[in-house]
Write a protein that holds these residues in place. Sequence first.
Motif, PDB file in Angstrom:
ATOM      1  N   UNK A  15     -13.378  67.517  82.933  1.00  0.00           N
ATOM      2  CA  UNK A  15     -13.149  67.828  81.525  1.00  0.00           C
ATOM      3  C   UNK A  15     -11.523  67.156  81.443  1.00  0.00           C
ATOM      4  N   UNK A  16     -11.166  66.468  82.232  1.00  0.00           N
ATOM      5  CA  UNK A  16      -9.825  66.117  81.867  1.00  0.00           C
ATOM      6  C   UNK A  16      -9.606  64.429  81.335  1.00  0.00           C
ATOM      7  N   UNK A  17     -10.662  63.968  80.721  1.00  0.00           N
ATOM      8  CA  UNK A  17     -11.184  62.785  80.115  1.00  0.00           C
ATOM      9  C   UNK A  17     -11.742  62.861  78.808  1.00  0.00           C
ATOM     10  N   UNK A  18     -11.043  61.944  78.176  1.00  0.00           N
ATOM     11  CA  UNK A  18     -11.265  61.902  76.361  1.00  0.00           C
ATOM     12  C   UNK A  18     -10.559  60.904  75.926  1.00  0.00           C
ATOM     13  N   UNK A  19     -11.402  60.559  74.475  1.00  0.00           N
ATOM     14  CA  UNK A  19     -11.128  59.025  73.881  1.00  0.00           C
ATOM     15  C   UNK A  19      -9.663  58.945  73.810  1.00  0.00           C
ATOM     16  N   UNK A  20      -9.619  57.690  74.272  1.00  0.00           N
ATOM     17  CA  UNK A  20      -7.833  57.389  73.608  1.00  0.00           C
ATOM     18  C   UNK A  20      -7.747  57.129  72.398  1.00  0.00           C
ATOM     19  N   UNK A  21      -6.946  57.744  71.735  1.00  0.00           N
ATOM     20  CA  UNK A  21      -7.006  57.791  70.447  1.00  0.00           C
ATOM     21  C   UNK A  21      -5.488  58.089  70.322  1.00  0.00           C
ATOM     22  N   UNK A  22      -4.453  58.159  69.437  1.00  0.00           N
ATOM     23  CA  UNK A  22      -2.909  58.264  69.028  1.00  0.00           C
ATOM     24  C   UNK A  22      -3.135  59.941  68.398  1.00  0.00           C
ATOM     25  N   UNK A  23      -3.339  60.594  68.919  1.00  0.00           N
ATOM     26  CA  UNK A  23      -3.503  62.254  68.953  1.00  0.00           C
ATOM     27  C   UNK A  23      -2.008  62.673  68.024  1.00  0.00           C
ATOM     28  N   UNK A  24      -1.368  61.940  68.369  1.00  0.00           N
ATOM     29  CA  UNK A  24       0.550  62.212  68.277  1.00  0.00           C
ATOM     30  C   UNK A  24       0.196  62.264  66.063  1.00  0.00           C
ATOM     31  N   UNK A  25      -0.282  60.779  65.722  1.00  0.00           N
ATOM     32  CA  UNK A  25      -0.588  61.004  64.219  1.00  0.00           C
ATOM     33  C   UNK A  25      -0.831  61.848  63.611  1.00  0.00           C
ATOM     34  N   UNK A  26      -1.640  62.724  64.304  1.00  0.00           N
ATOM     35  CA  UNK A  26      -2.511  64.445  63.720  1.00  0.00           C
ATOM     36  C   UNK A  26      -1.964  64.792  62.976  1.00  0.00           C
ATOM     37  N   UNK A  27      -3.187  65.509  61.917  1.00  0.00           N
ATOM     38  CA  UNK A  27      -1.940  66.588  60.828  1.00  0.00           C
ATOM     39  C   UNK A  27      -3.205  67.608  60.771  1.00  0.00           C
ATOM     40  N   UNK A  28      -2.478  68.376  60.299  1.00  0.00           N
ATOM     41  CA  UNK A  28      -3.532  70.369  59.529  1.00  0.00           C
ATOM     42  C   UNK A  28      -4.487  70.002  58.479  1.00  0.00           C
ATOM     43  N   UNK A  29      -4.383  68.363  58.413  1.00  0.00           N
ATOM     44  CA  UNK A  29      -5.410  68.230  57.147  1.00  0.00           C
ATOM     45  C   UNK A  29      -7.027  66.886  58.053  1.00  0.00           C
ATOM     46  N   UNK A  30      -6.378  67.414  59.632  1.00  0.00           N
ATOM     47  CA  UNK A  30      -7.644  66.531  59.939  1.00  0.00           C
ATOM     48  C   UNK A  30      -8.895  67.513  60.695  1.00  0.00           C
ATOM     49  N   UNK A  31      -9.480  66.940  60.867  1.00  0.00           N
ATOM     50  CA  UNK A  31     -11.133  67.697  61.754  1.00  0.00           C
ATOM     51  C   UNK A  31     -11.344  66.635  62.731  1.00  0.00           C
ATOM     52  N   UNK A  32     -11.173  67.698  64.391  1.00  0.00           N
ATOM     53  CA  UNK A  32     -11.491  66.649  65.558  1.00  0.00           C
ATOM     54  C   UNK A  32     -13.204  67.800  65.161  1.00  0.00           C
TER      55      UNK A  32
END
Length: 242
Positions: free
Chosen positions: A182-199
């Motif tokens: 469960x600790x694994x995840x796709x490697x994307x730059x999460x720091x650039x996300x905002x309240x307008x994003x949907x994951x």
Amino acid sequence: MNTYGLLGRDIGYSFSRNYFSNKFKNENLDCSYQNFDLKTIEELKTIIQDKGIKGMNVTIPYKEEVIPFLDSLDPTAEEIGAVNVIKFGKDGKLTGYNSDHYGFTESLKPLLNKKIKKALILGTGGASKAIAFALNKLNIKYNFVSRNPDFKELSYNDIDEDIIRDFKLIINCTPLGTHPNTENHPNIPFEYLSEHHVLYDLIYNPEETTFMKKGKEHGAKTCNGLRMLVLQAEKSWDIWNQ
């Protein structure tokens, strides 16, 4: 008794078996559901001789590999290029369908906002094809992201601040983060996300993946794959009984 089942590999966790077993019990249906856990798709040749089987769901890694074993494809499944439902006809013919696109579309609609014009699809397996088909129908442009990209795809190294700001919907179609890893995840730059994003994560176990947690930390809306699974399962039942 009619038999239904899930075709896949290493599928002891099977959402489908639990879901349909409960459905059959609650609705007093004389049916059973089992896992067809195959090491290779070639083993399917023996299983499909069983006249008691009326339908199958298909999961990783056989959504594309199963196609040569079928007699025909529903036009939507043919366009997508992946199958997650097989109907066993009374004449013994096997027809492939895809209900993933329906489950994804209907579960995504409540999450959409006007700023979502583009999506990143993480992963290029059979599930990602149904996601791409659904996004086309929703008029959302998309790019695939792959660890081994071809000339039309992005690599994870390509994803920078500009891309994250431009692509407000990000869908994880990889198995990264599935229980027990469960600790694994796709490697994307999460720091650039905002309240307008949907994951949106196609994984449903765990209920909240690391991918989703990291998105939520930066204000993004998140969703796991459970609602999609329920919707595609009910669509499967409709297909088997139509």
